[in-house]
Design an enzyme around this catalytic site. Structure first.
Site, mmCIF file in Angstrom:
data_model
loop_
_atom_site.group_PDB
_atom_site.id
_atom_site.type_symbol
_atom_site.label_atom_id
_atom_site.label_comp_id
_atom_site.label_asym_id
_atom_site.label_seq_id
_atom_site.Cartn_x
_atom_site.Cartn_y
_atom_site.Cartn_z
ATOM 1 C CG ASP A 309 -2.219 0.851 0.857
ATOM 2 O OD1 ASP A 309 -2.153 1.656 -0.092
ATOM 3 O OD2 ASP A 309 -3.247 0.719 1.550
HETATM 4 C C1 BGC Z 1 -5.089 3.182 0.001
HETATM 5 C C2 BGC Z 1 -5.217 2.129 -1.081
HETATM 6 C C3 BGC Z 1 -5.083 2.767 -2.434
HETATM 7 C C4 BGC Z 1 -3.769 3.513 -2.512
HETATM 8 C C5 BGC Z 1 -3.528 4.164 -3.853
HETATM 9 C C6 BGC Z 1 -3.855 4.041 -0.188
HETATM 10 O O1 BGC Z 1 -3.828 5.114 0.690
HETATM 11 O O2 BGC Z 1 -5.054 2.550 1.259
HETATM 12 O O3 BGC Z 1 -6.444 1.460 -0.960
HETATM 13 O O4 BGC Z 1 -5.173 1.793 -3.439
HETATM 14 O O5 BGC Z 1 -3.766 4.517 -1.518
HETATM 15 O O6 BGC Z 1 -4.380 5.203 -4.103
#
Ligand code: BGC
Length: 764
Positions: A309
């Site tokens: 993530d």
């Molecule tokens: C979120 C993810 C997301 C990623 C990219 C993160 O802060 O937890 O779910 O895919 O950002 O945008």
């Protein structure tokens, strides 16, 4: 106490895989989560081809260590879009082979140009991947995932994901960070909106449907993209509902509640999985080799890409398990995290760690192979520009058929919570109708959070939808009444006047969209601001009043329930919010959605979920020393699976194919459902199971099957389900799967709280 009969005791591979093998040997016709099919699809990343492997290996053999790590590096794009504390990737990075994929970059022309630089100006010409959060539609925005789950209609949910993929791929995207498959039992958590609610079975069915929709039948087609099951695992169990917070769960709970939707996604062939921000029992998920490798790769055989993530790798320094970025990078690559989303830990730290011998290069090679295979499967080595086609971009976006389906999906997602009188449906030719409330004309909130390329201008609000639906002679009075949040009651008087002038009132209340989503947690589940006071004033006007709720989490609306005759749960329904809502409010469509979450009376009941354990002292109003609150009833405001209709459904003749069966026997269950009202309508027939006595405690009820059916007035239908061994199995005391002989209760009905019941016995 029942005798415990072990069904499988094979050595080697993982527990649930073992169960599947043993059940297969025993001649079971279906394995895994039967409704969504457990068989690997042709797109299963485990199914490599010799040609692909040869291509990937020969490319890998030509790559420098830096180029390899470049493939594992994901950055936001040169035109911006970087989030907190992240650098945007530059064209120079692409030329140098320092980037394998981009986050949040799309647009046919833009992606084509960046792809051109990668393919023509970098040494090896390896194409880029473009990834984005396409959660509930790309430009044609569908209901938020929680709302779609309320449809209990996996075919429809699959189709919505398919349309999202068609639009997203036409804008250059290869990869979506969806579906979010986290089970959520705490509605304070803002990301409840992004998942399918509290139940592992419903969540599994929806996870598989979305994977199928995004990835289609053939990944090499130009309108399919890589799906991502996220966030692995237990992200929804953040303590106190505070996003990113610690999760500390028993292995049993992880296995039974949080893992099934991931397993369903893997079984459906999901190509990528994202690790979660949280720690689980002391280990951050970006380093949790036990789950990310032992379970995911070894036991489940997942061969696709694991992506971190956002900055999740480097955040292990803050978690306190890594001294610095180098230690964080080492932990993550050893845990099997292939792609580093924006933290640049891999490109910065792994060259040194590999050269010093601390990290074996073979680990890097394996991760790079997985990324290259994904690019190969998408057909990018054949034609790197196949997704970046401006003609397709304009012809595939916001198509009439996409909008028509967005309306249908939205209708299916609406849940009728209450309909005293009945108050609904309203007549279209009322003389005067008042539409009141802060969300009635809020286009942004209609879209909901995580709306990808969605634009408020595309969204039809409830007010506009209502205006379009009523007869030419109907006067629609609109008053906002109050802001969604804040303390200003200055608009109350005008709203009250409108209510008094009207023949009926539609009150549109709830949370604006920025109260849900990532990091948007609340400690209260009440209507924010002065909305309840507004409702009190409007109800006092004494007109037939319908409250429509827009929200991304269950709200504790006990006051509304007690004082407003009709209550409609409309979530955030996307671009077609207004028309879909009007279809339901005026009776062109009979609502048939059901709650994918329990709705608490107050936040003090949280966590509240239907599949809880009995305890040694089950709640009992007459007995003080039982498990309950002094100041609250035992039940939720609305139970899981609840949802009314403008017609009535009667259940009778619950029949089991056998009263006694062996573990390997399938069990047929049927029930007859009659539409005993005067309108056609949809009903979701739900089947729950309870293992009455087992060697470890079992939930009071667990959803095992469901089917959404449509019945004409007066029509009866016998609905049949077949249960298999895996529906009866559970992790025994040693967490190995077991089916224990003894009695089971089957409950079939209209919600988790209204079931016909029957028993059967499993014998040795
Ligand atoms: C979120 C993810 C997301 C990623 C990219 C993160 O802060 O937890 O779910 O895919 O950002 O945008």
């Amino acid at each position: 106490m029942k005798s415990v009969a072990r069904i499988a005791n094979l050595s080697g591979k993982g527990r649930w895989v073992r169960l599947a093998i043993v059940l297969a040997l025993a001649g079971y016709p279906s394995l895994g989560l039967s409704a969504e099919g457990a068989n690997p699809t042709p797109s299963n990343p485990a199914n490599g081809s010799p040609a692909m492997d040869q291509f990937v290996d020969s490319l890998l053999a030509r790559m420098t260590l830096e180029e390899k790590l470049g493939q594992l590096n994901q950055l936001a794009g040169p035109s911006g879009g970087a989030g907190p504390e992240a650098r945007a990737g530059t064209e120079a990075d692409i030329r140098a082979g320092r980037i394998g994929s981009f986050l949040g970059v799309y647009g046919a022309a833009h992606t084509r140009e960046l792809q051109r630089i990668a393919v023509e100006e970098s040494r090896l010409g390896i194409p880029l991947l473009f990834a984005h959060d396409v959660i509930h539609g790309f430009r044609t925005i569908f209901p938020v995932p929680l709302a779609e789950a309320a449809s209990w209609d996996p075919e429809a949910v699959e189709r919505a994901a398919r349309i999202a993929a068609i639009e997203a791929t036409a804008h250059g995207l290869h990869w979506t960070y969806a579906p979010m498959v986290d089970i959520a039992r705490d509605p304070r958590w803002g990301r409840v909106v992004e998942g399918s609610g509290e139940d592992p079975y419903l969540g599994s069915v929806m996870a598989a449907a979305r994977v199928r929709g995004f990835q289609g039948a053939d990944l090499a087609a130009a309108d399919t993209l890589l799906a991502t099951a996220k966030h692995f695992v237990a992200y929804g169990a953040a303590e106190g509902g505070r996003d990113y917070n610690t999760a500390d769960l028993s292995d049993r709970t992880v296995q039974e509640i949080y893992l099934p939707p991931f397993q369903a996604a893997v079984n459906a062939g999901v190509q990528t999985i994202m690790t979660a921000f949280n720690e689980l029992a002391g280990v951050p998920m970006h380093a949790h080799r036990r789950w990310t490798f032992d379970l995911l790769r070894r036991d489940w055989g997942f061969a696709g890409v694991v992506v971190s993530d956002y900055r999740g790798i480097l955040e292990m320094v803050q978690h306190g398990v890594a001294q610095d970025g180098a230690a964080a990078g080492e932990l993550a690559i050893r845990a099997g995290v292939d792609v580093d989303m924006v933290s640049e830990s891999y490109v910065r730290q792994l060259p040194g760690l590999v050269r010093s011998g601390r990290v074996p290069e073979s680990l890097v090679d394996e991760a790079v192979r997985r990324v290259l295979r994904a690019k190969y499967r998408l057909g990018l080595f054949q034609d790197p520009y196949r997704y970046s086609d401006s003609a397709r971009e304009s012809s595939r976006t916001l198509r009439a058929e996409h909008l028509a389906f967005a309306r249908e999906m939205a209708r299916k997602s609406i849940v009728l919570l209450k309909n005293g009188g009945p108050t609904l449906p309203l007549a279209k030719d009322l003389r005067t109708l008042a539409v009141i409330g802060p969300l009635a004309d809020d286009a942004e909130s209609a879209l909901g959070p995580w709306a990808a390329a969605g634009q408020p201008g595309d969204a039809i609000t409830p007010l506009v939808g209502i205006r379009q639906a009523v007869s030419a002679g109907t006067r629609v009075l609109y008053e906002k009444g109050a802001e969604a949040d804040g303390s200003d009651t200055g608009g109350f008087a005008a709203a009250e006047r409108a209510a008094r002038e009207a023949d009926a009132v539609i009150l549109v209340l709830g949370e604006p969209r920025d109260m849900s989503g990532e990091a948007h947690n609340r400690s209260s589940l009440d209507l924010p601001g002065v909305q309840q006071q507004l409702a009190e004033r409007i109800v006092a006007a004494g007109k037939p009043t319908v409250a429509v709720l827009m929200n991304g989490r269950p709200l504790s609306t006990a006051w509304l329930d007690g004082h407003v005759p009709a209550l409609v749960e409309a979530w955030y329904l996307g671009v077609q919010t207004g028309p879909a809502l009007a279809d339901v409010l005026f009776g062109d469509v009979n609502p048939g959605g059901k709650l994918p979450v329990s709705v608490p009376r107050t936040v003090g009941q949280v966590p509240i979920y239907y599949n809880h354990k009995n305890t040694g002292r089950p709640p009992d109003e007459r007995d003080h020393y039982t498990s309950k609150y002094l100041d609250l009833p035992l039940t939720p405001l609305y139970p899981f699976g609840h949802g009314l209709s403008y017609t009535r459904f009667a259940y009778r003749d619950l029949r089991l194919g056998a009263a006694r069966l062996r573990r390997s026997d399938p069990l047929d269950v049927s029930v007859t459902v009659t539409n005993s009202g005067s309108r056609a309508g949809d009903e979701v027939v739900q089947l729950y199971l309870r293992d009455e006595v087992a060697s470890v405690t079992r939930p009071g009820l667990a959803l095992r099957r469901f089917q959404r059916i449509t019945l004409a007035p007066g029509e009866s239908r016998t609905v049949s389900f077949t249960l298999h061994a895996d529906d009866l199995a559970f992790p025994g005391a040693d967490l190995q799967p077991v089916i224990e002989p003894g009695f089971f209760t089957v409950g079939v009905g209209t919600s988790s709280a209204e079931l016909l019941k029957a028993r059967f016995e499993v014998v040795e």
